[in-house]
Design a protein around this motif. Structure first.
Motif, mmCIF file in Angstrom:
data_model
loop_
_atom_site.group_PDB
_atom_site.id
_atom_site.type_symbol
_atom_site.label_atom_id
_atom_site.label_comp_id
_atom_site.label_asym_id
_atom_site.label_seq_id
_atom_site.Cartn_x
_atom_site.Cartn_y
_atom_site.Cartn_z
ATOM 1 N N GLY A 1 38.855 36.741 35.239
ATOM 2 C CA GLY A 1 39.899 35.769 34.885
ATOM 3 C C GLY A 1 39.189 34.475 34.349
ATOM 4 O O GLY A 1 39.780 34.108 33.270
ATOM 5 N N PHE B 1 37.132 42.046 38.858
ATOM 6 C CA PHE B 1 38.329 41.351 39.094
ATOM 7 C C PHE B 1 38.783 41.361 40.631
ATOM 8 O O PHE B 1 40.279 41.369 40.846
ATOM 9 C CB PHE B 1 39.525 41.946 37.997
ATOM 10 N N TRP B 2 38.124 41.615 41.498
ATOM 11 C CA TRP B 2 38.482 41.627 42.861
ATOM 12 C C TRP B 2 37.891 40.538 44.011
ATOM 13 O O TRP B 2 38.229 40.786 45.042
ATOM 14 C CB TRP B 2 38.188 43.196 43.493
ATOM 15 N N THR C 1 39.438 35.254 39.405
ATOM 16 C CA THR C 1 38.094 36.266 39.532
ATOM 17 C C THR C 1 37.049 35.811 38.506
ATOM 18 O O THR C 1 37.586 35.216 37.523
ATOM 19 C CB THR C 1 38.648 37.576 39.615
ATOM 20 N N LEU D 1 44.848 45.766 32.130
ATOM 21 C CA LEU D 1 45.557 45.162 33.266
ATOM 22 C C LEU D 1 46.912 44.586 32.942
ATOM 23 O O LEU D 1 47.932 44.928 33.478
ATOM 24 C CB LEU D 1 44.863 44.158 34.157
ATOM 25 N N LEU E 1 49.123 39.139 42.802
ATOM 26 C CA LEU E 1 48.195 39.747 42.195
ATOM 27 C C LEU E 1 47.928 39.166 40.564
ATOM 28 O O LEU E 1 46.488 38.817 40.607
ATOM 29 C CB LEU E 1 48.491 41.073 41.802
ATOM 30 N N ILE E 2 48.798 38.937 39.876
ATOM 31 C CA ILE E 2 48.477 38.213 38.617
ATOM 32 C C ILE E 2 47.733 36.792 38.834
ATOM 33 O O ILE E 2 46.670 36.396 38.014
ATOM 34 C CB ILE E 2 49.585 38.122 37.529
ATOM 35 N N LEU F 1 44.198 37.177 39.988
ATOM 36 C CA LEU F 1 43.321 37.915 39.054
ATOM 37 C C LEU F 1 42.576 36.572 38.282
ATOM 38 O O LEU F 1 41.602 36.579 37.860
ATOM 39 C CB LEU F 1 44.045 38.592 37.894
ATOM 40 N N ARG F 2 43.523 35.536 38.007
ATOM 41 C CA ARG F 2 42.906 34.366 37.263
ATOM 42 C C ARG F 2 41.903 33.689 38.003
ATOM 43 O O ARG F 2 41.306 32.879 37.302
ATOM 44 C CB ARG F 2 44.005 33.279 37.299
ATOM 45 N N GLN G 1 41.444 42.986 30.564
ATOM 46 C CA GLN G 1 42.445 42.009 30.691
ATOM 47 C C GLN G 1 43.728 42.794 29.954
ATOM 48 O O GLN G 1 44.677 42.836 30.511
ATOM 49 C CB GLN G 1 42.354 40.719 29.838
#
Lengths: 423, 314, 251
Positions: free
Chosen positions: A199, C116-117, A196, A229, A189-190, A193-194, A226
C-alpha cells in the motif's frame, strides 16, 4: 485518514467513521422501511464496495481506469453461473453468503489475466488500454452469448440456494444485512491494505515512480498487484449484485457502469478513504431518485461532474475537509457571514439554473409546451416570455452576486488570492 | 465474389476517409497537448447538427463553410474557459473534464434537436448517381466525401510542412516545452490548435452526418473507434491517422460483408460450437466486426504504443 | 591488497539518433573511493549517470557493478544489485513526510518486498533504522513534515538519506550542492561524508572547491569522453585538462 499515521498508534478519535457508518447502516432500514428504500440501500452497499475497489487504483496507485466494470461484471457473471448451477441442482451447493467470494475469485482471475498487459505503462496509455479492453469485453458479449446470455441476460434465484445461517434470502432486508456484512469486511481489508508495504509503495509509485525504482521497487509489479487486488474486490461487488438483483446482462461490464464508478469515486474525493463511500452513496441515490423527478438527470450528472472536476478536484469530502481545517485554524473568524452569503447566493444561482434547465426540457420535449407546467410549485406557460425571464434572472443574479460581489468581498477580508488561474 | 470485394473496398475506403476526417483533429490535439479529448466525437456531432440547421436557412454549401467555423469557435471557448482551468490540476482532471463534457454535449443536443435522428440529407446537386458498379449506384456525394477528405489531408500536410504556423505546431508536437521557451504564447497556440482540431471534426460531421445517421448517439458510437484510429496511427501523425483509418475502414467492412469463419473455411473438424475456442472456431467474421477496432487498440497499446507512424509514445 | 572495482565502464557509447553523446567511456571506480566527475556543461555527465543507473540503455559497451553486468538492466534491478543515485532536481515522494520517505526507502532492503499482509508501521527494524537515519540527517524535528514543505537544503539532505537508506554500496550523486550557498554546500558535503562512510561514491560536481575537498580521484569528461583520470594533484597539473576545462587559473 488521508495518509498513514506516523507514530504507529492511530488516534482513536480519528476512527469515528468506523463506528458511525456501520451503526447508521444497521439502523437505516428501521427509518426507511419500504421495500424500495431497502433495495436502494443494498445497491448503495454494492456501489460502495465497487467504488472502494476503484479507488485502490485511482487514489492509491494513480491509475485511471475507464473499464473497471469489466471485473465487476465478469465477477457477477461467474457468480451468476454458479447460482444458476445451484438452482439447477435443486438448491444444493454453495451457500448464498459465500457467493460473493466466487465473484471475488473471478475478479481476481481476470484481473491477473488482463493485468499482465494492462499495467506495463501508466498514465494515459493505461487509461486507453482499459477503455479499449472495456469496449472489447462489452462488444464480445454479442459473440459469446452462452456466457453472457444474449440480450436478455441471465436470471438466478437467491432464495433457491442454501444458507450458512439458515436465513431466507427472499427477504430484501436479509439481503441488505448480507451486503452490509460484506461491505464492512471489504472496507476493513481495503483500509488495512493501505498500511502494508504494498500500500505504501503504491502511493510512492503514484507520486514518483522513478524514485520508487531507486529504492528497489519495480513500479510495474506494484501496479500489477494493486490492479489484481482491486479487480478482486470489484468482482466481490459484482457477486453481491447477483444476490441483490438476481439478473445480469451485458450492461454490467459496459461503459456506463465503468463511467458510474469513476464518477462516484471522483465526486466523493479520491484522496480520502471515505471519499468513494460518500461519492458512491450520493450517485446511487441520485441515479435512482433523480430520474423519477426530472428528465434532465443525465445532464445534471454531467454538470455536477464537470463542476467538481473544475472547482473541487479533491471531491466533496475534500471540500468539507479543507473548509473544516480552515475553520479550525480560525480562517472563518469575522467572515462567516460572507461565507454564508456566498453559499446562499450560490444556491440561488443553482436554483435558477435548475429552473432554466427544467423549463427547457419541458419546452423542447413535451407534446404541448404551452400546457400548464408546474415548475417548483409555480404553474407556468413555457411558451411565454415571463417564466424564462424570471428563471434566467434568478440564475444570473445568484451567480453574479456570488462571483462578482461575494468572492471579492471574501478575498478582501481574508487577504487570500482568488482560486484558479487564467493562463 | 469479385463484386463483394470491389464493393467492400470502395465502401471500406469511404468509411475509412470518414474516420480520417473525424480523427485528424484529435491526433493533432492529442499529440500536442497530451489530452485525450473524450468529447472530440461530440464536436463531430455538433458539426453535423450545425450544418443541418444552418443549411435549412443558407443551403448546404454555405453551411459546409460556416459550420466548422462555428464548431471551432465553440472549441476555443471550451479550451479557454474549461480545459485551461483544469490543466493546472494535471492530466487526469483534463481527461475527466472532457469525459463529462461529452455527456453534457450529448444531452444538450438531444434537448435542442430531439432524440430522433434529424433528416440531414445530401443537397440535390450531389444526390445524383455518379457511377454504378456491379448493379449498385454510387452517388456523387460519396465521391464528394472522398474529395473533401483528400482536400483535408492535402491542406493539413501543406499547413504542417510548408507554413510557419505548421512548423510551430510540429515543434510543439515533439517538444512542447521548447516551443514555450522560444517565446511563443503556448496557451494561445494550444487554444488555436484545439479550436482547429475541433473545426476539423466539425467538418467531418458536416459530411459524415449525411452519410451516416445524424442523431444524439452518433458521438458515442463513433467516439471509441476514433480513439483506435489515433492510437493505431500514432499520436500527432496525420499520415498515420489516414493509414490507420483506411486499415480499420477496409478491414471492418470486409469483416462485415464477407461471411467467413474458420469452421466455414476448414470445416468443423469435430469442434463443437460451444466453449471458448469452439465458439471462436465457428464465429463468423460479421460477428467479430464490432469487436475488431478494440482488439486492434489493445494489441497496438501492448506491442507498439507508439502506433504506426507516431513520434512520441502516448 | 588490490582494491577491486566497484564500477567498471568499458567502451560505453550512447547515441541519440545521430548525435553521439557518450563516445567510448572507460572508467574504473575503486571500491570505497570518492570519485568525482567534472566536465564542462553538455559533456554528458548526466547521461553517463543515466546509463549507469539504468535510466538509459547503452548503445555499445559494458558497465559492471562488482563484476556483474548492469548495463541495460531496469533501474530497480540495478538498485537491488547495490547501486543508488540522487538527482539533480530533488526527487522525493513529495506528499509523504520525512519519516514516510525514509520508511519507503528501507522497505525493500529490509526484505519486505510487495507484502500486503503486514503493517509497515509495526516493523520495528524499519522504524529504528529510519529514526537513526533521521538523526544523522538532523531531520528528526521534521519527522512529520511533508517533503514538499522542507527547505531546499533539508530536501537535499533527505534525498541523500533515502539514497543511502536503500542499502546500496555504490552511490551516485548528481550535483549534490547545486543551488546552495557556500555554507550550505559545506554542510552538505560534511553530511555526505558522514552518511557515506563505507560506500563508494561517484559524484558529479561543478563546484571546484567541493571537488578538490571531497575527491580521492577525479575524472574529467569532455564531449562524451574521459580525457583524464587521477588524483586531484595529477588533474590540477594535467595540461590537457587545464586547456579543456580548468582554464589557466587553478588554485
Amino acid at each position: 485518514m488521508a495518509t498513514p499515521s506516523v507514530a504507529g498508534r492511530t488516534n482513536l478519535l480519528k476512527l469515528w467513521p468506523w463506528v458511525v457508518i456501520p451503526l447508521a447502516a444497521l439502523v437505516l432500514p428501521f427509518i426507511f422501511t419500504s421495500g424500495h428504500a431497502i433495495n436502494l440501500l443494498s445497491h448503495m452497499g454494492v456501489a460502495i464496495i465497487f467504488a472502494l475497489s476503484y479507488n485502490m487504483l485511482l487514489g492509491n496507485t494513480g491509475l485511471l481506469s475507464f473499464g473497471h466494470a469489466v471485473y465487476y461484471g465478469l465477477g457477477a457473471y461467474v457468480a451468476m453461473h454458479v447460482l444458476r448451477a445451484i438452482n439447477d441442482a435443486g438448491g444444493q451447493g454453495l451457500p448464498v453468503e459465500l457467493l460473493p467470494l466466487v465473484g471475488a475469485l473471478a475478479g481476481l482471475g481476470f484481473g491477473i489475466l488482463f493485468g499482465t498487459f494492462s499495467v506495463r505503462r501508466a498514465g494515459v496509455v493505461f487509461a486507453m488500454i482499459t477503455l479499449g479492453l472495456g469496449a472489447l469485453v462489452f462488444s464480445s458479449s454479442q459473440m459469446f452469448t452462452d456466457f453472457f446470455g444474449g440480450e436478455a441476460g441471465l436470471f438466478g434465484n437467491r432464495a433457491e440456494a442454501p444458507s450458512l445461517f439458515g436465513i431466507d434470502y427472499a427477504s430484501s432486508l436479509a439481503v441488505y444485512y448480507l451486503v452490509v456484512a460484506w461491505a464492512l469486511i471489504a472496507a476493513i481489508l481495503i483500509y488495512l491494505l493501505r498500511k502494508t508495504p504494498l500500500g505504501w509503495m503504491a502511493n510512492a509509485v503514484r507520486d514518483n515512480p522513478e524514485r520508487a525504482q531507486f529504492v528497489g521497487y519495480d513500479p510495474t509489479i506494484v501496479r500489477f498487484i494493486q490492479f489484481s487486488l482491486s479487480a478482486c474486490f470489484a468482482g466481490l461487488a459484482g457477486g453481491l449484485y447477483v444476490i441483490t438483483d438476481e439478473i445480469v446482462n451485458a450492461e454490467v461490464v459496459g461503459q456506463i457502469q465503468s463511467g458510474a464508478v469513476l464518477l462516484g469515486t471522483y465526486i466523493g474525493g479520491i484522496g480520502y478513504f471515505i471519499g468513494p463511500i460518500v461519492g458512491a452513496s450520493i450517485v446511487t441515490v441520485l441515479e435512482s431518485s433523480l430520474s423519477s423527478y426530472t428528465e434532465a438527470w443525465v445532464l445534471y450528472f454531467g454538470l455536477l461532474f464537470i463542476t467538481i472536476v473544475m472547482f473541487a478536484p479533491m471531491g466533496i469530502v475534500g471540500v468539507i475537509h479543507t473548509q473544516y481545517l480552515n475553520w479550525k485554524a480560525g480562517g472563518w473568524k469575522g467572515n462567516t457571514g460572507i461565507r454564508l452569503y456566498l453559499i446562499v447566493t450560490g444556491l440561488i444561482g443553482i436554483f435558477g439554473a435548475i429552473c432554466v434547465i427544467e423549463l427547457s426540457y419541458h419546452y423542447f420535449r413535451s407534446w404541448d409546451p404551452s400546457a400548464p407546467f408546474v415548475l417548483m410549485g409555480v404553474t407556468v406557460d413555457a411558451t411565454t416570455v415571463l417564466p424564462w425571464l424570471a428563471c434566467f434572472a434568478i440564475a444570473i443574479i445568484g451567480f453574479g452576486l456570488m462571483l462578482f460581489h461575494g468572492r471579492p468581498m471574501l478575498s478582501r477580508h481574508t487577504g487570500a488570492t482568488s482560486r484558479g488561474g487564467n493562463a | 465474389m469479385l463484386e463483394t470485394i470491389a464493393y467492400s473496398i470502395f465502401n471500406g475506403v469511404l468509411y475509412g476517409t470518414l474516420l480520417f476526417m473525424m480523427s485528424s483533429g484529435l491526433t493533432l490535439i492529442f499529440g500536442m497537448m497530451g489530452v485525450l479529448n473524450f468529447a472530440h466525437a461530440s464536436f463531430y456531432m455538433l458539426g453535423a447538427y450545425f450544418a443541418y440547421t444552418l443549411g435549412l436557412g443558407t443551403g448546404f454549401w454555405v453551411a459546409l463553410f460556416l459550420a466548422p467555423i462555428a464548431v471551432g469557435a465553440f472549441g476555443a471557448l471550451v479550451e479557454r474557459y474549461g480545459l485551461r482551468r483544469v490543466h493546472q490540476f494535471g492530466h487526469v482532471p483534463e481527461l475527466l473534464f472532457t469525459f463529462g463534457l461529452a455527456y453534457v454535449i450529448e444531452e444538450l443536443v438531444a434537448l435542442f434537436w430531439g432524440t430522433v435522428p434529424v433528416p440531414y440529407k445530401a443537397p440535390p446537386a450531389l444526390d445524383t448517381t455518379a457511377f454504378s458498379m456491379f448493379g449498385l449506384n454510387y452517388s456523387v456525394f460519396k465521391v464528394f466525401i472522398l474529395v473533401v477528405a483528400v482536400a483535408m489531408f492535402v491542406g493539413l500536410w501543406f499547413l504542417l510542412k510548408k507554413t510557419r504556423a505548421g512548423l510551430i505546431i510540429q515543434g510543439a508536437l515533439s517538444r512542447p516545452d521548447m516551443v514555450g521557451a522560444l517565446g511563443h504564447n503556448v496557451p494561445r497556440v494550444f487554444m488555436l490548435v484545439f479550436a482547429f482540431g475541433c473545426a476539423l471534426a466539425g467538418l467531418g460531421g458536416v459530411v459524415g452526418g449525411i452519410h451516416f445517421v445524424t442523431d444524439p448517439g452518433m458521438a458515442f458510437m463513433m467516439g471509441p473507434i476514433v480513439f483506435v484510429v489515433v492510437v493505431l496511427g500514432g499520436l500527432g501523425s496525420v499520415p498515420g491517422a489516414l493509414i490507420a483509418s483506411l486499415i480499420i475502414g477496409i478491414l471492418q467492412t470486409f469483416f462485415l460483408s464477407i461471411n467467413f469463419s474458420l469452421a466455414g473455411a476448414f470445416g468443423a473438424l469435430g469442434i463443437e460450437d460451444s466453449g471458448f475456442f469452439g465458439v471462436l472456431w465457428h464465429m463468423e467474421t460479421t460477428r467479430i466486426a464490432p469487436v475488431l477496432p478494440f482488439l486492434l487498440l489493445v494489441l497496438t497499446l501492448i506491442f507498439r504504443p507508439r502506433g504506426l507512424l507516431g513520434k512520441r509514445e502516448a | 591488497m588490490t582494491t577491486r572495482n566497484a564500477l567498471q565502464l568499458k567502451g560505453v557509447t550512447k547515441n541519440f539518433g545521430r548525435a553521439e553523446i557518450i563516445r567510448g567511456v572507460d572508467l574504473d571506480v575503486h571500491e570505497h573511493e570518492r570519485h568525482v566527475i567534472i566536465g564542462p556543461n553538455g559533456a554528458g555527465k548526466s547521461t553517463l549517470f543515466n546509463l549507469i543507473s539504468g535510466r538509459l540503455k547503452v548503445s555499445d559497451g559494458s558497465i559492471k557493478l562488482f563484476d556483474n553486468a548492469i548495463h541495460n538492466l531496469p533501474a530497480h534491478k540495478v538498485n537491488r544489485m547495490g547501486l543508488s543515485r540522487s538527482f539533480q532536481v530533488t526527487n522525493l515522494f513529495q506528499n509523504m513526510t520525512v519519516m514516510q520517505n525514509l520508511r519507503c526507502s528501507l522497505l525493500w532492503s529490509e526484505g519486505h518486498k510487495y507484502a500486503f499482509w503486514k503493517s509497515v508501521t509495526k516493523q520495528d527494524a524499519v522504524t529504528e533504522r529510519a529514526a537513526e537515519l533521521m538523526e544523522r540527517l538532523n531531520l528528526t524535528k521534521q519527522a512529520n513534515t511533508p517533503a514538499s514543505l522542507l527547505t531546499y537544503a533539508e530536501q537535499r539532505a533527505l534525498e541523500i538519506g533515502c539514497t543511502v537508506a536503500s542499502g546500496a554500496q555504490v552511490i551516485l550523486l548528481d550535483e549534490p550542492t547545486a543551488g546552495m550557498s557556500r555554507t550550505e554546500a559545506n554542510d552538505a558535503i560534511h553530511l555526505i561524508q558522514r552518511m557515506t562512510g563505507e560506500n563508494t561514491l561517484v559524484v558529479v560536481e561543478h563546484d571546484l572547491s567541493v571537488v578538490f575537498e571531497l575527491a580521492d580521484r577525479i575524472s574529467v569528461l569532455v564531449y562524451g569522453e574521459i580525457i583524464a583520470t587521477g588524483t586531484p594533484e595529477e588533474i590540477r597539473n594535467n595540461a590537457a585538462v587545464q586547456e579543456a576545462y580548468l582554464g589557466t587559473e587553478v588554485h
